[in-house]
Design a protein around this motif. Sequence first.
Motif, PDB file in Angstrom:
ATOM      1  N   ALA A  18       1.542   2.945 -74.791  1.00 56.52           N
ATOM      2  CA  ALA A  18       2.345   3.400 -74.031  1.00 56.52           C
ATOM      3  C   ALA A  18       2.594   3.052 -73.330  1.00 56.52           C
ATOM      4  N   TRP A  19       2.596   1.577 -72.367  1.00 53.61           N
ATOM      5  CA  TRP A  19       3.751   1.378 -71.411  1.00 53.61           C
ATOM      6  C   TRP A  19       4.638   0.997 -72.182  1.00 53.61           C
ATOM      7  N   LEU A  20       4.931   0.201 -73.923  1.00 55.37           N
ATOM      8  CA  LEU A  20       6.354   0.258 -74.775  1.00 55.37           C
ATOM      9  C   LEU A  20       6.942   1.288 -74.832  1.00 55.37           C
ATOM     10  N   LEU A  21       6.174   2.606 -75.194  1.00 53.93           N
ATOM     11  CA  LEU A  21       6.840   3.438 -75.066  1.00 53.93           C
ATOM     12  C   LEU A  21       7.525   4.348 -73.922  1.00 53.93           C
ATOM     13  N   SER A  22       6.638   4.167 -72.998  1.00 52.67           N
ATOM     14  CA  SER A  22       6.916   4.368 -71.910  1.00 52.67           C
ATOM     15  C   SER A  22       9.138   3.862 -71.349  1.00 52.67           C
ATOM     16  N   SER A  28      15.623   5.393 -73.721  1.00 53.65           N
ATOM     17  CA  SER A  28      16.986   5.817 -74.913  1.00 53.65           C
ATOM     18  C   SER A  28      17.003   7.291 -74.095  1.00 53.65           C
ATOM     19  N   GLY A  29      18.077   7.846 -74.927  1.00 55.13           N
ATOM     20  CA  GLY A  29      17.863   9.758 -74.947  1.00 55.13           C
ATOM     21  C   GLY A  29      18.559  10.579 -75.785  1.00 55.13           C
ATOM     22  N   HIS A  30      17.746   9.669 -77.060  1.00 56.53           N
ATOM     23  CA  HIS A  30      18.318  10.227 -78.317  1.00 56.53           C
ATOM     24  C   HIS A  30      16.677  10.536 -78.907  1.00 56.53           C
ATOM     25  N   LYS A  31      16.964  11.971 -79.575  1.00 59.64           N
ATOM     26  CA  LYS A  31      15.663  12.352 -80.438  1.00 59.64           C
ATOM     27  C   LYS A  31      16.334  12.391 -81.808  1.00 59.64           C
ATOM     28  N   GLY A  32      15.059  11.008 -82.801  1.00 63.20           N
ATOM     29  CA  GLY A  32      16.306  10.423 -83.634  1.00 63.20           C
ATOM     30  C   GLY A  32      14.947  11.257 -85.355  1.00 63.20           C
ATOM     31  N   THR A  33      15.819  11.541 -85.853  1.00 59.52           N
ATOM     32  CA  THR A  33      15.561  11.678 -87.267  1.00 59.52           C
ATOM     33  C   THR A  33      15.526  10.311 -88.443  1.00 59.52           C
ATOM     34  N   ARG A  34      15.191  10.563 -89.376  1.00 60.26           N
ATOM     35  CA  ARG A  34      14.962  10.153 -90.516  1.00 60.26           C
ATOM     36  C   ARG A  34      15.307  10.736 -92.274  1.00 60.26           C
ATOM     37  N   LYS A  35      16.231  10.936 -92.640  1.00 59.29           N
ATOM     38  CA  LYS A  35      16.168  11.116 -93.863  1.00 59.29           C
ATOM     39  C   LYS A  35      15.563  13.325 -93.623  1.00 59.29           C
ATOM     40  N   SER A  36      16.245  13.423 -92.604  1.00 60.64           N
ATOM     41  CA  SER A  36      16.033  15.396 -92.522  1.00 60.64           C
ATOM     42  C   SER A  36      14.415  15.011 -91.500  1.00 60.64           C
ATOM     43  N   VAL A  37      14.190  14.141 -91.502  1.00 59.37           N
ATOM     44  CA  VAL A  37      12.250  14.343 -90.897  1.00 59.37           C
ATOM     45  C   VAL A  37      12.480  14.179 -89.617  1.00 59.37           C
ATOM     46  N   PRO A  38      11.896  15.336 -88.554  1.00 60.02           N
ATOM     47  CA  PRO A  38      12.667  15.187 -87.308  1.00 60.02           C
ATOM     48  C   PRO A  38      10.591  14.344 -86.735  1.00 60.02           C
ATOM     49  N   LEU A  39      11.624  12.985 -86.145  1.00 63.70           N
ATOM     50  CA  LEU A  39      11.068  12.550 -84.803  1.00 63.70           C
ATOM     51  C   LEU A  39      10.258  12.780 -83.475  1.00 63.70           C
ATOM     52  N   PRO A  40       9.722  11.851 -83.054  1.00 63.80           N
ATOM     53  CA  PRO A  40       9.769  12.319 -81.953  1.00 63.80           C
ATOM     54  C   PRO A  40      11.004  11.057 -80.913  1.00 63.80           C
ATOM     55  N   LYS A  41      11.083  11.283 -79.756  1.00 63.41           N
ATOM     56  CA  LYS A  41      12.620   9.948 -79.060  1.00 63.41           C
ATOM     57  C   LYS A  41      12.135   8.714 -79.587  1.00 63.41           C
ATOM     58  N   ASN A  42      10.953   8.032 -79.596  1.00 65.68           N
ATOM     59  CA  ASN A  42      10.206   6.461 -79.734  1.00 65.68           C
ATOM     60  C   ASN A  42       9.384   6.611 -80.205  1.00 65.68           C
ATOM     61  N   ILE A  43       8.923   5.804 -81.145  1.00 64.08           N
ATOM     62  CA  ILE A  43       7.902   5.972 -82.146  1.00 64.08           C
ATOM     63  C   ILE A  43       7.245   4.830 -82.169  1.00 64.08           C
ATOM     64  N   PHE A  44       5.941   4.154 -82.089  1.00 65.39           N
ATOM     65  CA  PHE A  44       4.784   3.326 -82.409  1.00 65.39           C
ATOM     66  C   PHE A  44       4.336   3.112 -83.756  1.00 65.39           C
ATOM     67  N   ASN A  63      -9.215   6.118 -77.328  1.00 67.23           N
ATOM     68  CA  ASN A  63      -8.273   5.876 -76.337  1.00 67.23           C
ATOM     69  C   ASN A  63      -6.776   5.916 -76.316  1.00 67.23           C
ATOM     70  N   LEU A  64      -6.177   5.934 -77.442  1.00 66.62           N
ATOM     71  CA  LEU A  64      -4.852   6.738 -77.406  1.00 66.62           C
ATOM     72  C   LEU A  64      -4.472   8.267 -77.572  1.00 66.62           C
ATOM     73  N   GLU A  65      -5.468   8.998 -77.523  1.00 67.95           N
ATOM     74  CA  GLU A  65      -5.685  10.269 -76.856  1.00 67.95           C
ATOM     75  C   GLU A  65      -5.685  10.116 -75.842  1.00 67.95           C
ATOM     76  N   ASN A  66      -6.054   9.455 -74.572  1.00 68.83           N
ATOM     77  CA  ASN A  66      -6.641   9.495 -73.387  1.00 68.83           C
ATOM     78  C   ASN A  66      -5.358   8.998 -72.397  1.00 68.83           C
ATOM     79  N   CYS A  67      -4.750   8.126 -73.451  1.00 66.69           N
ATOM     80  CA  CYS A  67      -3.563   7.959 -72.925  1.00 66.69           C
ATOM     81  C   CYS A  67      -2.247   8.646 -72.520  1.00 66.69           C
ATOM     82  N   GLY A  68      -2.670   9.945 -73.791  1.00 66.28           N
ATOM     83  CA  GLY A  68      -1.558  10.917 -73.652  1.00 66.28           C
ATOM     84  C   GLY A  68      -0.738  10.681 -75.178  1.00 66.28           C
TER      85      GLY A  68
END
Length: 111
Positions: A18-22, A28-44, A63-68
């Motif tokens: 969660a800290w790394l993604l935050s 960063s300020g863009h929403k990424g795509t890979r091969k036409s698959v919409p992805l969240p702005k940042n992924i781990f 715990n992942l869910e608890n961290c949002g």
Amino acid sequence: SDLIYNELGCEYLPKIVAWLLSEASSRSGHKGTRKSVPLPKNIFLYAHTFHRYDHCDELFLQNLENCGLEVREVKELSGCPKLVPVTEEFMQEIFPVQRIAILCIYFADEA
């Protein structure tokens, strides 16, 4: 990959992710795509073996869910990947078959 061996890892790895993604979100300020698959702005991406320690698997996902954070499994790695919900059932068998999964983790509000 495979960083979950005990309750401490189940608790702190989601917080670190969660800290790394935050931090990445603030830079960063863009929403990424890979091969036409919409992805969240940042992924781990995290490689995990399910059913090594079922209680840790459950605790880690909770715990992942608890961290949002949202967790999806990456399916069909060749071609256009698909993100699907994790549907594992835990503690159903004495000796469950271990299964490797690639998990895509991101903030739920960035989906």
